[in-house]
Design an enzyme around this catalytic site. Sequence first.
Site, PDB file in Angstrom:
ATOM      1  CG  HIS A  71      -3.256   5.870  -2.127  1.00  0.00           C
ATOM      2  ND1 HIS A  71      -4.389   6.554  -1.816  1.00  0.00           N
ATOM      3  CD2 HIS A  71      -2.653   6.999  -2.625  1.00  0.00           C
ATOM      4  CE1 HIS A  71      -4.461   7.909  -2.177  1.00  0.00           C
ATOM      5  NE2 HIS A  71      -3.225   8.256  -2.636  1.00  0.00           N
ATOM      6  CG  HIS A  75      -6.016  11.859  -1.154  1.00  0.00           C
ATOM      7  ND1 HIS A  75      -5.148  11.806  -0.298  1.00  0.00           N
ATOM      8  CD2 HIS A  75      -5.276  11.446  -2.317  1.00  0.00           C
ATOM      9  CE1 HIS A  75      -3.957  11.212  -0.661  1.00  0.00           C
ATOM     10  NE2 HIS A  75      -4.102  11.049  -1.846  1.00  0.00           N
ATOM     11  CB  CYS A 123      -4.518  17.006   0.287  1.00  0.00           C
ATOM     12  SG  CYS A 123      -4.815  15.345   0.047  1.00  0.00           S
TER      13      CYS A 123
END
Length: 161
Positions: A71, A75, A123
């Site tokens: 995507h 992260h 995360c």
Amino acid sequence: MADHQNRGSAVHREARKDYRWEGVDRLAYKEEGSAPFKDITRQVLITDAHLACEMRYFEMGPGGYSTLERHEHVHGVMIFRGRGHCLVGDEVRAVSERDLVTIPPWTWHQFRATGDEPFGFLCMVNSERDRPQLPSPEELEALRQNPRIAAFLDGRIRELD
Ligand code: MN
């Protein structure tokens, strides 16, 4: 000036036993059937309208794994508990407690638990984010051309140590 008017409120959540936090629900990782994953949960630790990112805690049982996806959003990961392997782009690495991993935009990534204990990671992620893409059969086949990635995807991860 307007910044003084709308501060929001501070949040303090005490840590609880077993990698839980006060007032934080343990949620499904994703909607069941929406993507491949196994034995993984999600807790949203920090989310705030004034902050452009969120911090989550994901934990998987032995043999568990996150979705293989990519995507535009990014992260920032800190391994928090246990041991695992991660695929980032065309690299598979063993990771353990306190290791740091960043996932750049549009980069295939997946985490897999190894060992006999739960594997958990913090995360950090953009609050506003695009929907993850899953690999097409052709893209998966292209990834599998790399034997190390194929071994990772098949869960033959102990061989990689
Ligand atoms: Mn992701």
